[in-house]
Design an enzyme around this catalytic site. Structure first.
Site, PDB file in Angstrom:
ATOM      1  CB  THR A  18      -4.860  -3.604   7.901  1.00 33.87           C
ATOM      2  OG1 THR A  18      -5.242  -2.877   9.095  1.00 33.87           O
ATOM      3  CG2 THR A  18      -3.529  -3.438   7.530  1.00 33.87           C
TER       4      THR A  18
ATOM      5  CE  LYS B  63      -2.326  -1.281   3.570  1.00 35.11           C
ATOM      6  NZ  LYS B  63      -1.567  -2.722   3.785  1.00 35.11           N
ATOM      7  CB  THR B  64       3.788   2.216   1.983  1.00 35.58           C
ATOM      8  OG1 THR B  64       3.076   2.074   3.229  1.00 35.58           O
ATOM      9  CG2 THR B  64       4.916   3.560   2.218  1.00 35.58           C
TER      10      THR B  64
ATOM     11  CG  ASP C 168      -0.043   3.615   6.366  1.00 33.36           C
ATOM     12  OD1 ASP C 168      -0.926   2.668   6.190  1.00 33.36           O
ATOM     13  OD2 ASP C 168       1.116   2.881   6.932  1.00 33.36           O
TER      14      ASP C 168
ATOM     15  NE  ARG D  19       6.970  -4.547   5.598  1.00 30.54           N
ATOM     16  CZ  ARG D  19       5.937  -3.918   5.707  1.00 30.54           C
ATOM     17  NH1 ARG D  19       4.636  -4.468   6.194  1.00 30.54           N
ATOM     18  NH2 ARG D  19       5.686  -2.721   5.044  1.00 30.54           N
TER      19      ARG D  19
HETATM   20  N1  LIG Z   1       3.798  -5.652  -5.984  1.00 29.56           N
HETATM   21  C1  LIG Z   1       5.040  -5.202  -5.657  1.00 29.56           C
HETATM   22  N2  LIG Z   1       6.025  -5.447  -6.358  1.00 29.56           N
HETATM   23  C2  LIG Z   1       7.392  -5.375  -5.977  1.00 29.56           C
HETATM   24  N3  LIG Z   1       7.496  -5.427  -4.556  1.00 29.56           N
HETATM   25  C3  LIG Z   1       6.535  -5.010  -3.631  1.00 29.56           C
HETATM   26  C4  LIG Z   1       5.152  -5.028  -4.312  1.00 29.56           C
HETATM   27  N4  LIG Z   1       4.431  -4.748  -3.246  1.00 29.56           N
HETATM   28  C5  LIG Z   1       5.117  -4.742  -2.128  1.00 29.56           C
HETATM   29  N5  LIG Z   1       6.604  -4.597  -2.461  1.00 29.56           N
HETATM   30  C6  LIG Z   1       7.596  -4.635  -1.430  1.00 29.56           C
HETATM   31  O1  LIG Z   1       7.129  -5.314  -0.197  1.00 29.56           O
HETATM   32  C7  LIG Z   1       7.677  -4.382   0.699  1.00 29.56           C
HETATM   33  C8  LIG Z   1       6.394  -3.968   1.544  1.00 29.56           C
HETATM   34  O2  LIG Z   1       5.728  -2.806   0.867  1.00 29.56           O
HETATM   35  P1  LIG Z   1       4.640  -1.788   1.550  1.00 29.56           P
HETATM   36  O3  LIG Z   1       5.587  -1.165   2.628  1.00 29.56           O
HETATM   37  O4  LIG Z   1       4.354  -1.026   0.551  1.00 29.56           O
HETATM   38  O5  LIG Z   1       3.547  -2.400   2.238  1.00 29.56           O
HETATM   39  P2  LIG Z   1       2.283  -1.984   3.015  1.00 29.56           P
HETATM   40  O6  LIG Z   1       1.050  -2.529   2.311  1.00 29.56           O
HETATM   41  O7  LIG Z   1       2.336  -0.406   2.983  1.00 29.56           O
HETATM   42  O8  LIG Z   1       2.456  -2.444   4.453  1.00 29.56           O
HETATM   43  P3  LIG Z   1       2.146  -1.797   5.914  1.00 29.56           P
HETATM   44  O9  LIG Z   1       0.663  -1.944   5.817  1.00 29.56           O
HETATM   45  O10 LIG Z   1       2.534  -2.699   6.935  1.00 29.56           O
HETATM   46  O11 LIG Z   1       2.493  -0.370   5.712  1.00 29.56           O
HETATM   47  C9  LIG Z   1       8.334  -3.226   0.350  1.00 29.56           C
HETATM   48  O12 LIG Z   1       9.745  -3.482   0.179  1.00 29.56           O
HETATM   49  C10 LIG Z   1       7.934  -3.224  -1.215  1.00 29.56           C
HETATM   50  O13 LIG Z   1       8.846  -2.930  -2.033  1.00 29.56           O
END
Ligand SMILES: Nc1ncnc2c1ncn2[C@@H]1O[C@H](COP(=O)(O)OP(=O)(O)OP(=O)(O)O)[C@@H](O)[C@H]1O
Length: 357
Positions: free
Chosen positions: A161, A67-68, A112, A220
């Site tokens: 989430t 998401k981030t 977030d 992740r």
């Molecule tokens: N579709 C994707 N392709 C490549 N890498 C990804 C992808 N989605 C996530 N990642 C990698 O996974 C890691 C976690 O992603 P991110 O921080 O965006 O998740 P998030 O959903 O925001 O998590 P949270 O809810 O815990 O903040 C990052 O290093 C990101 O580069």
């Protein structure tokens, strides 16, 4: 204990820098989530063509699914700055007013954990999202007055989430809601190969598949397992990660072929060996593995249910045939069937809280 687990999807302190380093920067480099990517691309590019700020976007999905990363990509695709804040940081309406009133034209605001924002701030956000205006309240009590303040048009990217916990009026103000699913192993394999390339780790295709398979559908976790496998290959071999090395490393860290860790397997084993496959109440099951019921329910069970290894029934927790197979055990004759369709008095099946012991 969730924080310490190698297979936790939550961001640990160690993940922060690496998460940032491995984030794709463009929509085209974002792997998987095909539908979301295509829909989002249309939303962004049509706004760009019209020279308008795009609709507000809500990203819904579990931790570590990207998401981030997508919020950053949205700002980059629009060529606009990104401001990042989070629900827990907004304790009062004034905290939100301070952010909104300093946004520049077209800026992307990433909020977030939007479901954790304070209620009065939520109401301020409604107006801001709809009319690009906030009412700043000056004074207290009967003499208080609301001074309307125009703010620059912006795009809100909310992430949650728990989409179900968002109040309807807030959800309705997002023009586009993206539901992010767990990733397929083939998609995670591509992510592992890409991350390996960025980290300078040599991973053969079979090893990437092995890491992907054990990553619980979550990028992740895939990136974290890759780092542990890299360490192992560097210390115990020549640094090249093969399937055998990946397996040996992940076995050492107690992450099994389906991504279950020690706690998951302990819960499953207790359910099978001590309770003949169930049904058994949550508290009894938790005591038998020396954990709090909440830990078992929140940390271990969701993934076991998702994997089809455990079912939550009105009579208690029940193992599925796949659970016996996963641990290489044979169900005793008469082991409880997970879906006792014809059993008189058997209640509803999934997610029934509060069953007794
Ligand atoms: N579709 C994707 N392709 C490549 N890498 C990804 C992808 N989605 C996530 N990642 C990698 O996974 C890691 C976690 O992603 P991110 O921080 O965006 O998740 P998030 O959903 O925001 O998590 P949270 O809810 O815990 O903040 C990052 O290093 C990101 O580069």
């Amino acid at each position: 204990m969730n924080e310490e687990r190698l297979v936790s999807a939550e961001q640990s302190v160690d993940d922060q820098a690496i998460d940032a380093a491995l984030r794709p920067k463009k929509l085209d480099d974002f792997i998987g989530q095909e539908r979301v990517r295509e829909q989002l691309s249309l939303v962004l590019h049509s706004a760009l063509r019209r020279g308008r700020t795009p609709d507000h976007v809500l990203l819904s999905g579990g931790p570590g699914l990207g998401k981030t990363t997508l919020a950053m990509i949205i700002a980059a695709e629009l060529g606009r700055p990104l401001r990042i804040t989070s629900g827990p940081a907004i304790e009062r309406a004034g905290d939100l007013a301070a952010v909104l009133s300093t946004l520049s034209e077209g800026e992307v605001l990433f909020l977030d954990e939007i479901h954790r924002m304070a209620r009065p701030a939520e109401e301020m956000l409604y107006l801001a999202m709809e009319d690009f205006r906030v009412d700043v309240v000056v004074g207290k009590g009967p003499g208080a007055t609301a001074i309307p303040l125009d703010i620059a048009p912006f795009t809100l990217v909310g992430a949650t989430t728990r989409a179900g916990m968002l109040p309807g009026p807030l959800r309705d103000r997002f023009g586009f809601v993206a539901h992010m699913d767990f990733y397929e192993p083939a998609e995670l394999e591509v992510i592992v190969r890409r991350s390996a390339g960025l980290l300078g780790v040599r991973v053969d295709d079979e090893a990437a598949a092995e890491v992907a398979f054990r990553s619980r559908g979550t990028p992740r976790i895939a990136n974290r397992l890759l780092r542990r496998v890299r360490d192992y290959a560097e210390v115990r071999a020549d640094g090249v990660v093969t399937r055998e090395l990946a397996r040996a490393a992940l076995d050492l860290y107690e992450v099994d072929a389906q991504g279950l860790d020690r706690l998951d397997r302990a819960v499953l084993r207790a359910l099978l060996v001590k309770f003949g496959g169930g049904p058994v109440g949550l508290s009894t099951l938790a005591v038998s593995v020396g954990e709090e019921p909440e830990t078992v329910e929140v940390v271990a069970e969701p993934f076991l249910v998702r994997q089809g290894l455990l079912a939550r029934t009105a009579r208690g927790r029940v193992a599925t045939p796949a659970a016996w197979a996963h641990l290489g055990l044979t169900p005793p004759p008469g082991a409880a069937a997970p879906f006792p369709a014809a059993a008189p008095g058997a209640g509803a099946l999934f997610d029934v809280g509060g069953e007794g012991d």
